[in-house]
Scaffold this motif. Structure first.
Motif, PDB file in Angstrom:
ATOM      1  N   GLU A   1       0.828  -1.194   0.000  1.00  0.00           N
ATOM      2  CA  GLU A   1       0.000   0.000   0.000  1.00  0.00           C
ATOM      3  C   GLU A   1       0.871   1.258   0.000  1.00  0.00           C
ATOM      4  N   PRO A   2       0.326   2.392  -0.448  1.00  0.00           N
ATOM      5  CA  PRO A   2       1.149   3.606  -0.622  1.00  0.00           C
ATOM      6  C   PRO A   2       1.783   4.133   0.652  1.00  0.00           C
ATOM      7  N   ASP A   3       1.171   3.903   1.810  1.00  0.00           N
ATOM      8  CA  ASP A   3       1.693   4.496   3.032  1.00  0.00           C
ATOM      9  C   ASP A   3       2.834   3.701   3.655  1.00  0.00           C
ATOM     10  N   ILE A   4       3.211   2.574   3.047  1.00  0.00           N
ATOM     11  CA  ILE A   4       4.288   1.750   3.580  1.00  0.00           C
ATOM     12  C   ILE A   4       5.564   2.030   2.793  1.00  0.00           C
ATOM     13  N   SER A   5       6.624   2.337   3.503  1.00  0.00           N
ATOM     14  CA  SER A   5       7.921   2.567   2.868  1.00  0.00           C
ATOM     15  C   SER A   5       8.948   1.678   3.540  1.00  0.00           C
ATOM     16  N   ALA A   6       9.952   1.267   2.754  1.00  0.00           N
ATOM     17  CA  ALA A   6      10.984   0.382   3.270  1.00  0.00           C
ATOM     18  C   ALA A   6      12.297   1.103   3.503  1.00  0.00           C
ATOM     19  N   GLU A   7      12.664   1.959   2.596  1.00  0.00           N
ATOM     20  CA  GLU A   7      13.907   2.703   2.674  1.00  0.00           C
ATOM     21  C   GLU A   7      13.640   4.121   2.184  1.00  0.00           C
ATOM     22  N   PRO A   8      14.502   5.053   2.507  1.00  0.00           N
ATOM     23  CA  PRO A   8      14.306   6.414   1.986  1.00  0.00           C
ATOM     24  C   PRO A   8      14.283   6.411   0.457  1.00  0.00           C
ATOM     25  N   GLY A   9      13.219   6.942  -0.101  1.00  0.00           N
ATOM     26  CA  GLY A   9      13.092   7.008  -1.541  1.00  0.00           C
ATOM     27  C   GLY A   9      12.639   5.718  -2.190  1.00  0.00           C
TER      28      GLY A   9
ATOM     29  N   LEU B   1      -2.174  -7.304  -7.330  1.00  0.00           N
ATOM     30  CA  LEU B   1      -2.300  -6.203  -8.277  1.00  0.00           C
ATOM     31  C   LEU B   1      -3.681  -5.565  -8.113  1.00  0.00           C
ATOM     32  N   PRO B   2      -3.771  -4.271  -7.939  1.00  0.00           N
ATOM     33  CA  PRO B   2      -5.080  -3.638  -7.737  1.00  0.00           C
ATOM     34  C   PRO B   2      -5.883  -3.602  -9.023  1.00  0.00           C
ATOM     35  N   GLU B   3      -7.163  -3.435  -8.844  1.00  0.00           N
ATOM     36  CA  GLU B   3      -8.042  -3.281  -9.993  1.00  0.00           C
ATOM     37  C   GLU B   3      -7.969  -1.843 -10.515  1.00  0.00           C
ATOM     38  N   PRO B   4      -8.239  -1.642 -11.812  1.00  0.00           N
ATOM     39  CA  PRO B   4      -8.111  -0.281 -12.372  1.00  0.00           C
ATOM     40  C   PRO B   4      -9.004   0.742 -11.705  1.00  0.00           C
TER      41      PRO B   4
ATOM     42  N   PRO C   1      -2.550   9.346 -11.612  1.00  0.00           N
ATOM     43  CA  PRO C   1      -2.259   7.910 -11.608  1.00  0.00           C
ATOM     44  C   PRO C   1      -1.732   7.461 -10.249  1.00  0.00           C
ATOM     45  N   SER C   2      -1.898   6.203  -9.981  1.00  0.00           N
ATOM     46  CA  SER C   2      -1.483   5.650  -8.701  1.00  0.00           C
ATOM     47  C   SER C   2       0.029   5.611  -8.597  1.00  0.00           C
ATOM     48  N   HIS C   3       0.507   5.493  -7.334  1.00  0.00           N
ATOM     49  CA  HIS C   3       1.943   5.374  -7.100  1.00  0.00           C
ATOM     50  C   HIS C   3       2.492   4.101  -7.727  1.00  0.00           C
ATOM     51  N   LEU C   4       1.645   3.102  -7.882  1.00  0.00           N
ATOM     52  CA  LEU C   4       2.111   1.863  -8.490  1.00  0.00           C
ATOM     53  C   LEU C   4       2.560   2.095  -9.927  1.00  0.00           C
ATOM     54  N   ILE C   5       1.857   2.951 -10.643  1.00  0.00           N
ATOM     55  CA  ILE C   5       2.198   3.221 -12.039  1.00  0.00           C
ATOM     56  C   ILE C   5       3.362   4.195 -12.140  1.00  0.00           C
TER      57      ILE C   5
ATOM     58  N   VAL D   1       6.459   2.623  -8.952  1.00  0.00           N
ATOM     59  CA  VAL D   1       6.845   1.231  -8.695  1.00  0.00           C
ATOM     60  C   VAL D   1       7.190   0.494  -9.977  1.00  0.00           C
ATOM     61  N   LEU D   2       6.227   0.395 -10.884  1.00  0.00           N
ATOM     62  CA  LEU D   2       6.430  -0.412 -12.084  1.00  0.00           C
ATOM     63  C   LEU D   2       7.601   0.058 -12.941  1.00  0.00           C
ATOM     64  N   PRO D   3       7.849   1.362 -13.088  1.00  0.00           N
ATOM     65  CA  PRO D   3       9.020   1.746 -13.894  1.00  0.00           C
ATOM     66  C   PRO D   3      10.345   1.215 -13.362  1.00  0.00           C
ATOM     67  N   ASN D   4      10.416   0.931 -12.062  1.00  0.00           N
ATOM     68  CA  ASN D   4      11.667   0.466 -11.470  1.00  0.00           C
ATOM     69  C   ASN D   4      11.825  -1.048 -11.498  1.00  0.00           C
ATOM     70  N   VAL D   5      10.778  -1.772 -11.897  1.00  0.00           N
ATOM     71  CA  VAL D   5      10.858  -3.244 -11.892  1.00  0.00           C
ATOM     72  C   VAL D   5      10.537  -3.811 -13.268  1.00  0.00           C
ATOM     73  N   LEU D   6      10.756  -3.023 -14.312  1.00  0.00           N
ATOM     74  CA  LEU D   6      10.411  -3.500 -15.655  1.00  0.00           C
ATOM     75  C   LEU D   6      11.260  -4.705 -16.060  1.00  0.00           C
ATOM     76  N   ASP D   7      12.552  -4.674 -15.761  1.00  0.00           N
ATOM     77  CA  ASP D   7      13.390  -5.813 -16.119  1.00  0.00           C
ATOM     78  C   ASP D   7      12.954  -7.070 -15.383  1.00  0.00           C
ATOM     79  N   GLU D   8      12.597  -6.932 -14.111  1.00  0.00           N
ATOM     80  CA  GLU D   8      12.124  -8.093 -13.357  1.00  0.00           C
ATOM     81  C   GLU D   8      10.814  -8.623 -13.926  1.00  0.00           C
ATOM     82  N   ILE D   9       9.943  -7.704 -14.361  1.00  0.00           N
ATOM     83  CA  ILE D   9       8.679  -8.147 -14.976  1.00  0.00           C
ATOM     84  C   ILE D   9       8.959  -8.930 -16.251  1.00  0.00           C
ATOM     85  N   ARG D  10       9.882  -8.431 -17.067  1.00  0.00           N
ATOM     86  CA  ARG D  10      10.193  -9.115 -18.323  1.00  0.00           C
ATOM     87  C   ARG D  10      10.719 -10.531 -18.068  1.00  0.00           C
ATOM     88  N   LEU D  11      11.644 -10.676 -17.124  1.00  0.00           N
ATOM     89  CA  LEU D  11      12.184 -11.998 -16.827  1.00  0.00           C
ATOM     90  C   LEU D  11      11.140 -12.903 -16.182  1.00  0.00           C
ATOM     91  N   PHE D  12      10.267 -12.309 -15.384  1.00  0.00           N
ATOM     92  CA  PHE D  12       9.209 -13.109 -14.756  1.00  0.00           C
ATOM     93  C   PHE D  12       8.238 -13.651 -15.797  1.00  0.00           C
TER      94      PHE D  12
END
Length: 1158
Positions: free
Chosen positions: A720-728, A766-769, A779-783, A786-797
């Motif tokens: 969810e958007p309010d949860i953060s793991a590391e700065p940035g 994955l949330p519904e549209p 747009p949501s924070h996921l778009i 999040v997703l721009p930073n994991v595109l390579d992982e998505i491709r390999l997955f």
């Protein structure tokens, strides 16, 4: 298994022993004791059993005789050891199971006890001393065990009268009172000890007219109503009594007076329904209480009173709610008073919800069931509610109007977690079950008070049977925690020598209750467990130690719980350790809900020098996940232990829910979040494996279902958007990257199955549209984050998934993206690039046949994935074609991919279908891609049944293609081969027109060789024009003749290259798979002769010969430097050969990398 021995023995000697010897070693499976006068064998009626006395404890000793193993070369030594056990015989014919294992047998059984005579049958198998011969393994299917439904007689959930079983049990007692009176006395009025000794008990009724109106104060009325009112009291007498009582009641001026009125309502709530109605008719309850006169005790009395349906209806008004709301909102009100006001407000509101749910098929079933949970936690409230359900005609009628449909199915019913009752039928079934269980508990309490062992024994037997049935188990365990009932279990088990059946059943109930960690938090149950003393009839010694352990942890509270959680456990965790952990987690969860409980919990962890509560819980969860993985691996797992698996799933469920509760207040580091996500993903995969391995009715499978949802809930919360793991870095980014990467790390599990479970978890979180937009419409924070930073992982997955699941995830991402980032186009581009690289690799390198087949099959899967998006039947077809037309990178990648497939002469159904989709829309594509699609369409038209579907798109594309794009050589070849294939057919008018249009386009291209076709013979060329003349109208004949003269044929012999069909399926043997897995393993090479190796200490590498022959280099210090062969010459001297008790010097002063140190 057969009958080994039958005998009737008597003890002898001062030790009261009896011995039974066997002629050969035997493995005993069970013992059966018969009562006096029983006939053990139907075929031998002359055999009569004799066992005296009726009950006793029997000690059994078995001589341990080792059995030779097949692979053992030595004969085992017979040890003179006796294995003891204790059997409680409580009368009747009873079987006792004996588990001797497969390593031991026995020749001697000794029995000891306070018995005069004993008739016993011994069952088992004779064991041979010779080693068992090795037998060929024959796989056999596991037997399918279906749960046996409860008999209708003992299943109140399918009875129109849920109290019928309780009434039948009550009928066992001579001159028993009616069930409503039993409920009233046991749970509400609680008669005094003196009343039990009176001859008229239990029919000691209240005399409503015994006092004059002048002497009738509230205390007198309350004391008079402490005895039951006759059920046959006329309504006129009740109204008269209520009028007299109301005449002496005025608006209370103090909290004491208000308490008296509330106590009057509470006492009358459990009496005859007419009494409460009469009092409410003369009293305006809302006007009698004010904010200033209501305290905690008064509110609790009103809470009990409001459990009566009539009183709840009377208080369901704005005035009552207004007073309660003021109490809750007033900051000066004590917390306990606010809580009591909140509970009373909910009780009044929930009764209305409950009544509606009884008849409304769309009622709020979960909230109604929550009310029953709260009612069942207190004796007074439970008794009043049960009276309402069995005496109030309108409630009884509403319940009876619902048809009896099926047995109780309540896998989702759990008092510890969120309740989820999905249907009206299930709710009504559960309500009937609740009424039935509560009624039987009232009868058991009554018969236990009277000391009628026959009725008590049967009531306990029914309760113990219900504890083994899903749905009933939760209800019985919840209601059994009432203080009176728990104490009764303690009293029954405290006097169990000689053993009684009621004591055996009571021990079974306690043992099952102790498995619930939240039940262990009950102080009365803890004292009951700690009071258990030997000899016990059912609870074994190891089980008693485990129960005492968790009871002591519960008694010590928070410090003991924290100590258990921070203790480093060995893995795999034992059943006892898992139960201790679950009780500790329950204590922590309870403490966190208490005032200042969070601070006390943190202080307790600090005292134990723990890094923190979240870190501790994650460490435990990781260990539990590892233990669960051990149950579901590809390698042969250990023997199936559903009890341990059940506790592992339940422990994981407790941990996941507690961590989810703590996550907002205790931020996680990136490493902790990754570990937590991986553990949740592993547990999620294990829950699905348990669903396939275990029986659907098994407790391990049911526990796995709840744990599966807990995994999803936690991972969703972390994302969810309010949860953060590391700065940035948001928590969602860490979660998605971890899941995508973990899908490729299956460990010891099936990799394909592991990837599928990762796909399932990602798909669920994955949330519904429609939930993706903020209020501002951004747009949501996921778009965006999040997703721009994991595109390579998505491709390999996506490469791990089959085309269907790959397409499903891609479609969800496309729908979520809404062209903000263009994720869909990027995924298609990367997929096309992978196809191109694979085709180029096949052309450039010589691969093994099996490896080549796998690569070709990957191309097939990729084409199927692209076709799934572009197919007209897909809702994403329009998007896909628009993306190709508007995205340069996607268009270029598709062009390169099609060219690679065309150059390699590859064919497949997926490729043909894809070309048929692309060709009609190719005019909107980039020119280079359009021309390539023309070539592919020409080739495809020769491979499909209806080539005419592609002729029109080809002609349309060619008409818009400019000469600078055209590559004439492949085009004239493809056109020639296509014309050659169509020459033998009779085209229809439309196809003929399209062919003519294509032919007319060829001469129009100046400066090219397109007028000279190859791949077609002159005869077929002539036949083609004949077909065109026959199919087209006469006005088109001049154009045909003009083309005949304008076009020519390259008569050089053309040999078409062989085509390669892409495989539709992939079938490989085990040996082929083994070869593939070894494909990239390099072959070990033997080191060349003369290579230098390190000395024994690994300090020095001998220098090259050229360095040894170098000029002497002057050095300083204590190190001696040798030149030329000085070192060898010195070693050859006689003095050097003497034993000087030291290792010879091997030091040569060289620098790094063999260079001299200058």
């Amino acid at each position: 298994m057969g009958l080994l021995h039958w005998c009737t023995v008597s003890p002898e000697g001062q030790s009261s022993l009896a011995a039974i010897r066997f002629a050969a070693p035997v493995r005993i499976s069970s013992l059966r004791i018969f009562p006096t006068a029983a006939h053990p064998f139907a075929n031998a009626p002359q055999v009569v059993a004799q066992t005296e006395p009726e009950t006793f404890f029997l000690e059994v000793f078995l001589n341990a005789h080792p059995i030779p193993q097949a692979d053992s070369k030595e004969k085992p030594r017979v040890a003179n050891a006796l294995i003891p056990t204790v059997i409680p015989y409580a009368g009747g014919q009873v079987d006792f199971t004996v588990d001797m294992g497969s390593e031991y047998a026995t020749r001697l059984m000794i029995v000891k006890g306070k018995f005069d005579v004993l008739s016993i049958a011994i069952y088992g198998d004779i064991v041979s001393d010779a080693p068992a011969s090795t037998r060929t393994y024959e796989p056999r299917p596991l037997p399918s065990i279906e749960p046996v439904p409860l008999s209708k007689t003992i299943d109140p959930s399918i009875s129109s009268d849920p109290t019928m079983l309780a009434k039948q049990l009550l009928a066992i007692i001579p001159d028993s009172p009616p069930l409503p009176l039993v409920v009233r006395l046991m749970f509400c009025l609680k008669p005094s000890n003196d009343d039990w000794d009176l001859p008229d008990f239990p029919y000691l009724h209240s005399d409503l007219g015994a006092h004059d109106a002048d002497d009738l104060d509230l205390e007198t009325v309350i004391d008079a109503l402490s005895k039951p009112v006759r059920d046959d009291t006329p309504d006129e007498d009740l109204m008269t009594f209520a009028a007299r009582v109301s005449g002496g009641i005025s608006t209370p001026k103090s909290s004491d007076e208000a308490y008296q009125i509330a106590k009057l309502l509470s006492v009358s709530a459990s009496q005859h329904p007419g009494l409460a109605r009469a009092l409410l008719h003369h009293l305006d309850v809302a006007s009698l209480f004010t904010v200033h006169t209501l305290d905690e005790e008064t509110l609790l009395c009103l809470l009990d009173a409001a459990t009566n349906v009539d009183i709840a209806r009377h208080m369901n008004n704005e005035a009552s709610f207004g007073i309660l709301s003021q109490l809750q909102e007033n900051p000066r009100t004590e917390k306990s008073t606010q809580l009591a006001a909140r509970r009373l407000h909910s009780r009044i509101r929930d009764w209305r919800t409950f009544e509606d749910a009884l008849s409304n098929t769309r009622g709020d079933f979960n909230q109604s069931w929550k009310m029953l949970e709260e009612v069942g936690a207190e004796e007074q409230s439970m008794g009043i509610w049960l009276e309402s359900m069995i005496l109030h005609d309108d409630i009884v009628t509403k319940l009876a109007e619902n048809p009896v449909l099926a047995t109780l199915q309540s896998h989702s019913l759990q008092f510890r977690n969120k309740i989820n009752i999905t249907s009206h039928d299930a709710f009504v079934t559960l309500v009937r079950a609740f009424i039935g269980v509560a009624s039987v508990l009232a009868v058991w309490a009554w018969t236990d008070s009277l000391g009628n062992d026959t009725c008590r024994e049967r009531a306990l037997a029914v309760l113990q049977l219900w504890q083994g049935v899903d749905g009933y188990r939760e209800i019985v365990n919840h209601l059994m925690l009432l203080r009176q009932l728990t104490r009764r279990l303690e009293w029954i088990t405290s006097e169990n020598d000689p053993p009684r059946r009621s004591g055996v059943f009571a021990e079974r109930l306690i043992c099952e209750l102790a498995k619930d960690p939240r039940a262990i938090l009950n102080e009365d149950l803890v004292q009951t467990i700690l009071s258990l003393k030997s000899p016990l009839s059912f609870i074994a010694e190891n089980e008693l130690l485990s129960m005492r352990k968790v009871a002591l942890v519960s008694e010590d509270g928070l410090p003991a719980a924290v100590e258990e959680l921070v203790f480093s456990s060995d893995h795999p965790l034992s059943l006892r350790r898992l139960r201790t952990l679950r009780v500790s987690l329950a204590i922590i969860e309870r403490e966190l809900t208490a005032p200042k409980g969070e601070w006390r919990t943190l202080q307790a962890f600090w005292d134990e020098r723990s890094p923190g509560i979240i870190a501790c819980l994650i460490d435990i969860l990781v260990g539990v996940a590892g233990d669960l993985n051990g149950h579901f691996v590809l390698s042969p797992p250990p023997r199936m232990n559903q009890a341990v698996a059940d506790q592992l799933f339940l422990t994981a469920d407790d941990l996941l829910r507690l961590i989810k509760q703590l996550t907002p207040a205790f931020p996680l580091t990136g490493r902790a979040m990754r570990r937590l996500t991986i553990a949740a993903a592993d547990i999620f995969a294990c829950t699905d494996a348990a669903d396939m391995v275990y029986s659907q009715a098994g407790r391990a499978c049911i526990s796995a279902h709840g744990t599966r949802q807990a995994c999803l809930d936690l991972v969703r919360r972390l994302a969810e958007p309010d949860i953060s793991a590391e700065p940035g870095k948001s928590g969602a980014e860490v979660v998605f990257r971890t899941l995508l990467q973990h899908a490729r790390r299956s460990g010891d599990r099936d990799p394909a199955y592991h990837a599928l479970q990762a796909f399932t978890m990602i798909d669920h979180i994955l949330p519904e549209p429609n939930a993706m937009l903020y209020d501002e419409g951004e747009p949501s924070h996921l778009i965006t984050s999040v997703l721009p930073n994991v595109l390579d992982e998505i491709r390999l997955f996506l490469r791990l998934l089959d085309p269907e699941n790959r397409g499903h995830i891609a479609k969800r991402l496309i729908r979520l993206d809404e062209e903000v980032l263009g994720i869909g186009g990027w995924l298609l581009t990367e997929e096309l690039k992978d196809i191109t690289r694979t085709i180029e690799s096949l052309a450039a390198h010589r691969h093994a046949e099996n490896y080549r087949t796998v690569l070709l099959y990957q191309v097939t899967l990729s084409l199927q994935f692209i076709l799934d998006l572009a197919s007209p039947s897909s809702s994403f077809s329009k998007w896909c074609l628009n993306a190709i037309a508007s995205t340069h990178d996607l268009s270029s990648s598709l062009n390169a991919c099609l060219n690679a497939l065309l150059d390699g002469q590859y064919t497949s159904k997926q490729l043909r279908d894809l070309i048929c989709v692309l060709a009609p829309a190719a005019t909107s594509f980039e020119p280079e891609l359009s021309f390539t699609i023309v070539l592919a369409a020409l080739r495809t038209s020769r491979q499909i049944t209806h080539p005419e579907t592609l002729l029109r798109p080809i002609s349309d594309i060619l008409s818009k293609t400019t000469s600078n794009i055209i590559n004439p050589e492949p085009l004239r070849l493809e056109i020639g081969q296509t014309l050659s294939a169509l020459a033998s057919q009779e085209p229809d008018a439309s196809s003929a027109e399209s062919l003519l249009t294509i032919l007319e386009w060829l001469p129009s291209q100046t400066g090219s060789r397109l007028t000279t076709l190859c791949g077609i013979t002159p005869d077929l060329f002539a036949s083609l024009f004949s077909s065109l003349l026959a199919s087209l109208p006469s006005e088109r004949h001049p154009a045909i003749e003009t083309l005949r003269s304008a076009l020519s044929i390259d008569e050089d012999e053309f040999l078409p290259p062989p085509t390669t069909a892409l495989p539709e399926t992939l079938k490989l043997s085990i040996h082929d798979l083994d070869d593939l897995l070894r494909h990239d393993i390099p072959t070990p090479a033997t080191p060349p002769n003369g290579s230098k190796t390190p000395d024994i200490l690994g300090l020095v590498i001998s220098p090259p010969t050229a360095l040894l022959r170098a000029q002497q280099v002057p050095t300083t210090g204590l190190t001696k430097t040798y030149t030329n062969n000085d070192f060898r010459e010195l070693r050859q001297a006689p003095s050097a050969r003497q034993n000087t008790s030291r290792l010879p010097s091997m030091h040569v002063d060289v620098g790094i990398n063999g260079r001299l140190a200058l």
